[in-house]
Design an enzyme around this catalytic site. Sequence first.
Site, short mmCIF file in Angstrom:
data_model
loop_
_atom_site.label_atom_id
_atom_site.label_comp_id
_atom_site.label_asym_id
_atom_site.label_seq_id
_atom_site.Cartn_x
_atom_site.Cartn_y
_atom_site.Cartn_z
N HIS A 271 0.80 -1.22 0.00
CA HIS A 271 0.00 0.00 0.00
C HIS A 271 0.83 1.28 0.00
O HIS A 271 0.29 2.36 0.21
CB HIS A 271 -0.97 0.00 1.18
N ASP B 16 -6.82 5.09 9.58
CA ASP B 16 -8.20 5.07 9.07
C ASP B 16 -8.49 3.77 8.33
O ASP B 16 -9.62 3.28 8.33
CB ASP B 16 -8.43 6.25 8.12
N GLU C 291 -11.36 14.30 13.37
CA GLU C 291 -10.69 14.35 12.06
C GLU C 291 -11.48 15.26 11.12
O GLU C 291 -12.66 15.01 10.86
CB GLU C 291 -10.57 12.94 11.48
#
Length: 490
Positions: free
Chosen positions: A67, A134, A245
């Site tokens: 990723h 997240d 956030e």
Amino acid sequence: MQSLEISVRLHTDPDSIKNNSKDYGNLGQEIPSAVLYPSSINDIITVIKFANNLSTPFTIAARGSGHSVRGQASARGGVVVDMKSLRIITGNGVKISRNPDSLGFYADVRGEQRWIDILFATLEHGLAPVSWTDYLHLTVGGTLSNGGISGQSFLHGPQISNVLEMDVITGKGELMTCSKHTNSELFYAVLGGLGQFGVITRARIVLEKAPSRAKWVRLIYSDFSKFTQDQEHLISIANGPNYVEGSLITNHSSPNNWRSSFYSPSHQSKIFSLSRHTQGLLYSLELVKYYDHDHDLNAIDQELESLLKELNYIPGFMFKKDVSFVDFLSRVGSRDSTQSTEEEKIEAHPWLNLFVPKSRVSDFYTGVLLNIVHRCNLISGPILFYPLSRKKWEDRMSAVTPDEDIFYALGLLHTSYMSNESEIFDKVNDEIMEFCEEGGIEVKQYLPHYKSRKDWIKHFGPKWSVFQEMKMKFDPKMILSPGQRIFNLV
């Protein structure tokens, strides 16, 4: 015999090479000579030692779920270690123990394990880690090599601040256990160290009692100053939210995106209608308050109500959900880079992540968010902007932040679909960095990507000399993580 086993697992077939030449960013190819599918950590030790014994060592990169977005886990002409093969062979065992020093608990987890698996394993004991990203389909080794941040980080610090101990295979092929008190130089170097000093094979993670539910709220603002002031207020108060956030909503960055589908169609229409009266730019403040089934629901609602009364969002633009703890944490679905849909195969992700000092947020807003990001009218994907507290970061770690008590995390999570779009987004990214340079805004890249030694030295600042010293101590032949292009500039 062990060398023979390694040679069997060093794959050079076209599929292995192809699958380990790109990452989630999909911005280019870095083709390795071979891929190692280890069956144990001894295989990794053996291949690193083998490289060390050559007159011209080959480079080695540990790859978790793939990723990274700029080839950071690549090894052009070297060996990529496919860490997930360990997960496939050994399963997802998590060992939970009581911490005699704090009367709390911790979990021993392996470097190749994903946070989503750790969540479910620890919940079986009524426990959970306190700091998350997240997106949970990332590996422990990957996030601890960078930082690991999200809306909980203001409260508990990044994931690297919640590690008690690690096992690390250094660039010399030595397996070392390290902590704040044992081999502490390696411990602090590896945390946020971008894979430069070793391969994390085990981490001891702090646990706390897991909540069962989450009151999940999003508030809409049209005034940037009120948006940032309210975020700073929320992270400063006692008994406040567990998660804060912020994000931007533009014509090209909708209220719902791949991060979550929070808003109903009617709520989205209401927000879009409002945006037409604000030049297409709004701000969303997301906050969460955890609770348990045995809590008084009226008391929880009153706590949340008292929090909301102090905030300056647009009246009528408060949206609430009550979800399970698991549903909140896993709100960003799986996007496994090895099992991409046809659409994801043609996507590219020229992301830019920055830490912005609080003292320059107003200048950054005008010069970057308004005059570059909003003006270009192109951004496709989430735009995150939320505050973090420097006191939650241990300065001895390799991770770098601005030198202010409060700084903001900016995430420009672009997605491009056409070949030339990535170049356009990168021009936007370059324009942002140039603006900050010319304006003296001392931003720091998170998940950094630089093209010159000069830029890396500037990035690390006072930490550069120690970073360089630790490289010579634990990976003197510059074998590990060449894709970061710190010591292996191409």
